[in-house]
Design a protein around this motif. Structure first.
Motif, short mmCIF file in Angstrom:
data_model
loop_
_atom_site.label_atom_id
_atom_site.label_comp_id
_atom_site.label_asym_id
_atom_site.label_seq_id
_atom_site.Cartn_x
_atom_site.Cartn_y
_atom_site.Cartn_z
N ILE A 139 2.21 41.01 -8.18
CA ILE A 139 3.17 40.56 -9.18
C ILE A 139 3.75 39.21 -8.77
CG2 ILE A 139 5.33 41.11 -10.36
CD1 ILE A 139 4.69 44.03 -9.88
N ARG A 140 4.06 39.07 -7.49
CA ARG A 140 4.64 37.81 -7.04
C ARG A 140 3.69 36.65 -7.30
NH1 ARG A 140 4.88 36.80 -1.16
NH2 ARG A 140 3.60 35.02 -1.67
N GLN A 141 2.43 36.87 -6.99
CA GLN A 141 1.48 35.77 -7.17
C GLN A 141 1.27 35.42 -8.63
OE1 GLN A 141 -1.78 37.29 -4.92
NE2 GLN A 141 -1.15 36.23 -3.06
N THR A 142 1.21 36.42 -9.49
CA THR A 142 1.02 36.10 -10.91
C THR A 142 2.24 35.39 -11.48
OG1 THR A 142 1.48 38.44 -11.20
CG2 THR A 142 -0.67 37.69 -11.86
N MET A 143 3.43 35.79 -11.01
CA MET A 143 4.64 35.16 -11.53
C MET A 143 4.79 33.74 -11.00
SD MET A 143 5.91 36.92 -13.65
CE MET A 143 5.06 38.27 -14.31
N GLU A 144 4.41 33.55 -9.75
CA GLU A 144 4.49 32.20 -9.17
C GLU A 144 3.63 31.23 -9.95
OE1 GLU A 144 3.48 32.45 -5.06
OE2 GLU A 144 5.56 32.30 -4.42
N ALA A 145 2.56 31.73 -10.54
CA ALA A 145 1.66 30.85 -11.27
C ALA A 145 2.31 30.29 -12.52
CB ALA A 145 0.40 31.62 -11.66
N CYS A 146 3.29 31.00 -13.09
CA CYS A 146 3.84 30.52 -14.34
C CYS A 146 5.26 29.95 -14.20
CB CYS A 146 3.82 31.60 -15.40
SG CYS A 146 4.99 32.90 -15.12
N ILE A 147 6.00 30.31 -13.17
CA ILE A 147 7.36 29.77 -13.01
C ILE A 147 7.28 28.33 -12.54
CG2 ILE A 147 9.54 30.03 -11.78
CD1 ILE A 147 8.96 32.96 -11.54
N MET A 148 8.09 27.46 -13.14
CA MET A 148 8.10 26.07 -12.71
C MET A 148 9.04 25.94 -11.53
SD MET A 148 8.15 24.49 -16.51
CE MET A 148 7.04 23.11 -16.42
N THR A 149 8.51 26.28 -10.36
CA THR A 149 9.37 26.40 -9.18
C THR A 149 9.93 25.05 -8.72
OG1 THR A 149 7.34 26.38 -7.92
CG2 THR A 149 8.40 28.49 -8.22
N HIS A 150 9.25 23.97 -9.07
CA HIS A 150 9.70 22.67 -8.57
C HIS A 150 11.01 22.23 -9.22
CE1 HIS A 150 7.35 21.86 -12.19
NE2 HIS A 150 8.13 20.81 -12.34
N LEU A 151 11.42 22.92 -10.29
CA LEU A 151 12.66 22.54 -10.96
C LEU A 151 13.88 23.14 -10.26
CD1 LEU A 151 11.64 22.92 -14.68
CD2 LEU A 151 11.85 20.84 -13.36
N MET A 152 13.65 24.08 -9.39
CA MET A 152 14.78 24.76 -8.74
C MET A 152 14.61 24.71 -7.23
SD MET A 152 14.53 27.92 -11.27
CE MET A 152 12.77 27.68 -11.39
N PRO A 153 14.69 23.53 -6.61
CA PRO A 153 14.45 23.46 -5.18
C PRO A 153 15.54 24.17 -4.39
CG PRO A 153 15.23 21.36 -5.98
CD PRO A 153 15.03 22.22 -7.17
#
Lengths: 330, 241
Positions: free
Chosen positions: B99-113
Motif C-alpha cells: 500500500i505504501r508503495q502504490t500510494m507513494e506513486a501518486c502523492i506529490m511528495t515534493h510539495l510537502m518537504p
C-alpha cells in the motif's frame, strides 16, 4: 455526516434535510460546476495563456487538479481552493498555537501546518517591555514566558528557506492565553478578516479566530499598554524584590478566579462554535453571536447545545439567514 | 468444486464479469485529517490519514520529500474464526509495504518537504480482495485529507477458475487457490502501479484476466470520483460565503 454522533428522530431528520437542501439551493446558483476532484481536467482557454496555481498540475498540455476543491480564477491564474486540508499559512495571518517544545532560543508550536512553527525568543516582546538584546539569562528564563502545552497567539512572520515557518509576537495583544478553551476546527471554515481578535464586552470574553482553525474563547484580559510599561522601567527593582513580586502576582492570579457567569458564557460560545463546525458552516463573529442569542432565547442549557434538537435549529436558522442576505443583495 | 454454474452464475449469484456492490463514506474518523470507509460486498475497510505533519523520528526526515508511512491491520473479528495474530506478522507487513508503495506513486511528495504522512488501514470484515479494498480506502482518505495527488489509485482483483476469468473474487473463490491477479492503476494517466499474482497462467489468458481487472479498476475509479465530487460540493455549499 462528519463528526456527528447524534441520534435524530424522524422529524428532526426531515427538518435537517430540508434546511440543508435549502442551503444547497441557495449556493448552487453562485458557482456551480466549479467543484473538481483529484485528476479532473480544468477547462482553460489555452490561447490566453494560463498560470497554474496551487492544486493544479500539467498533463499533456492539459491543466489537471491534484486536490479536491473549488476552481478559482484570477486573471490568468487558475488554482484549486481546497476545502478540507491542513492550514496553509500566509504572512500576516493571526494564529493560535500550542507550545510543544522549548528549544534553544526558540519555542516550537503546533499550528496544524505540515511542520511545527518556530517562535524565536528575539521575535517576542519581553515581559518587562524593554527593547534590548536577549542575553543568556533571558534564554534560561524562557520557561517563565511560555512553557510546554501553553496556548499562545502569534502572527506569521515569514517562511524560512527550508519551508518552515517563523512566527512573531511583537505586541501586547499576542502572547499566552489563559482561562479559556481552545477549539480546533477545519481551517477552511475561518476566513481571513481585518479583525481576528474580538472582545465581546457584553459577556467579558475574548474570542480569537485563528486562521489555522484554532479558536480561543477565554475571559477578557486587559491589554497592558506599552506606555505604562515604560513608566515602570525607571524604578527598576532589584532582583530580589522582583522575585517576590512574581510570587505575589501568582497568588493574586489564583485568587482572581473567573466568575461563574463568564465561565458559562465561555462554554456557551464554545459549544456554538462546535455545532457550527460539525455542520460545516463558516465561522464568523456575527454567526456565533446569532447562535448564542438563539440558544439563550430558546432557553437551551449549555449541555443541550450539542444535542440533536439544537443542531437542527442552528441549521434552520442559518438557512433563513442566508436566504435573507441573498434576497437583500437582489 | 464448481465455481461457475452451467447457467453462468457464480457462488454468490454474480455473473463472471460482475463486481460486488461498492459503498464508500468519507469522514468516518473525526480526529483524523482524512478518513474513509470502503466496502466491496462484504469486505469492509476503514482508512485514516494523518498529516502532513512534523516528522516524529528526526533521523527519518527527508529534506526534499514527505515521508510516507503505512500500517495495515486486520481486526480480530474480521474473519470467520476469531484469530489472535500478533501485530506485524509477515502478511500484514507485506501488505503495508504494497500500500505504501502504490500510494507513494501518486502523492506529490515534493510539495510537502520535511513532513510525514501516516496512513492507517484496518480491515473490519474480510471477504476476499482486502488488498484492493485497502488501496481504494486509502485513496479516498488521502483525497479527503486534501493531500495533492497526481491521480487517484484504484485497485481491483480478478481470477481464473473453471476456465473462466472472474472479476473481484470473494473469500470462497479466493481460497480455491486459483490464480489471483491484483491490479492497481492510475486511471487518468492510464498506468499500472501494482500487479501481483501468485500462480502461473498462460500468457494469452493472463492478458484477458488483467484486462478484466483493469476494467474493474476503472469502474471503481468512476465510483470514487462520484463520491468525492459529491462530498466537495456538499462542503462548499454548507460553508456558504
Amino acid at each position: 455526516m462528519r463528526g456527528m454522533e447524534l441520534s435524530l428522530n424522524h422529524t428532526q431528520k426531515l427538518r435537517l434535510q430540508r434546511a440543508l437542501e435549502s442551503l444547497e439551493s441557495l449556493s448552487s446558483g453562485t458557482n456551480s460546476n466549479a467543484s473538481v476532484t483529484v485528476a479532473d481536467s480544468i477547462p482553460v482557454n489555452q490561447e490566453d495563456g494560463v498560470l497554474k496555481g496551487h492544486g493544479t498540475t500539467d498533463l499533456d498540455g492539459e491543466v489537471v487538479a491534484t486536490v479536491c476543491g473549488v476552481i478559482e480564477r484570477v486573471n490568468k491564474l487558475v488554482y484549486v481552493r481546497t476545502l478540507r486540508a491542513r492550514y496553509k499559512p500566509e504572512v500576516g495571518d493571526i494564529i493560535v498555537g500550542r507550545v510543544l517544545e522549548v528549544a534553544p532560543k526558540r519555542w516550537r508550536l503546533e499550528i496544524n501546518f505540515s511542520q511545527d512553527a518556530v517562535l524565536m525568543l528575539s521575535s517576542m516582546n519581553l515581559p518587562d517591555g524593554i527593547q534590548r538584546r536577549r542575553t543568556a539569562v533571558d534564554e534560561l528564563n524562557m520557561r517563565s514566558i511560555f512553557e510546554e502545552n501553553d496556548v499562545v497567539s502569534a502572527e506569521v512572520r515569514d517562511f524560512m528557506r527550508d519551508g518552515s515557518l517563523q512566527l512573531q509576537a511583537r505586541s501586547q495583544k499576542y502572547g499566552k492565553l489563559e482561562r479559556g478553551q481552545l477549539l480546533t476546527i477545519s481551517p477552511y471554515l475561518v476566513k481571513r478578516r481585518k479583525q481576528h481578535f474580538h472582545h465581546l464586552e457584553k459577556y467579558g470574553i475574548d474570542l480569537i479566530l485563528g486562521c489555522n482553525g484554532f479558536i480561543w474563547v477565554g475571559e477578557h484580559v486587559e491589554v497592558k499598554d506599552d506606555m505604562v510599561e515604560d513608566e515602570h522601567t525607571p524604578t527598576k527593582p532589584d532582583a530580589k524584590s522582583n522575585k517576590s513580586q512574581i510570587s505575589q502576582s501568582l497568588e493574586e492570579q489564583e485568587q482572581t478566579y473567573t466568575p461563574l457567569e463568564t465561565r458559562q458564557y465561555i462554554c456557551r460560545i464554545a459549544n456554538a462554535i462546535r455545532v457550527l463546525s460539525t455542520l460545516g458552516f463558516s465561522i464568523t463573529l456575527d454567526v456565533i453571536l446569532e447562535i448564542l442569542d438563539l440558544s439563550t432565547k430558546n432557553g437551551i442549557d449549555i449541555h443541550e447545545m450539542l444535542g440533536a434538537e439544537f443542531c437542527v435549529l442552528v441549521a434552520e436558522k442559518e438557512a433563513e439567514r442566508r436566504s435573507l442576505s441573498t434576497r437583500k443583495k437582489r | 468444486m464448481e465455481y461457475v454454474s452451467p447457467e453462468g452464475l457464480r457462488l454468490d449469484g454474480r455473473r463472471p464479469m460482475e463486481m460486488r456492490q461498492l459503498r464508500a463514506e468519507l469522514g468516518a474518523v473525526s480526529r483524523a485529517d482524512g478518513s474513509a470507509v470502503f466496502e466491496m460486498g462484504n469486505t469492509k475497510v476503514i482508512a485514516a490519514v494523518y498529516g502532513p505533519r512534523e516528522v516524529q523520528n528526526r533521523s527519518q526526515q527527508i529534506n526534499d520529500k514527505a515521508l510516507i508511512r503505512c500500517e495495515y491491520t486486520m481486526a480480530n473479528f474480521s474473519t470467520g474464526d476469531r484469530m489472535r495474530k500478533p501485530k506485524g506478522d509477515r502478511r500484514s507487513t507485506e501488505i503495508s509495504l504494497v500500500i505504501r508503495q502504490t500510494m507513494e506513486a501518486c502523492i506529490m511528495t515534493h510539495l510537502m518537504p520535511r513532513s510525514q504522512i501516516d496512513i492507517f488501514v484496518q480491515v473490519l470484515q474480510a471477504d476476499g480482495g482486502t488488498r484492493s479494498a485497502c488501496i481504494n480506502a486509502a485513496t479516498l482518505a488521502l483525497a479527503d485529507a486534501g493531500i495533492p495527488m497526481c491521480d487517484l489509485v484504484t485497485s481491483c482483483s480478478a481470477g481464473y477458475l473453471n476456465s473462466t476469468p472472474l472479476l473481484d473474487l470473494n473469500y470462497v473463490e479466493d481460497s480455491a487457490r486459483g490464480p489471483d491477479v491484483t491490479v492497481g492503476i492510475l486511471p487518468k494517466l492510464d498506468k499500472v502501479t501494482l500487479l501481483q499474482m501468485d500462480a502461473k497462467l498462460p500468457m494469452d489468458i493472463f492478458e484477458n484476466v488483467m484486462q478484466l481487472a483493469t476494467e474493474g479498476c476503472k469502474a471503481v475509479a468512476n465510483y470514487i470520483r462520484e463520491v468525492l465530487l459529491e462530498n466537495t460540493k456538499q462542503l462548499e455549499n454548507r460553508r456558504g460565503v
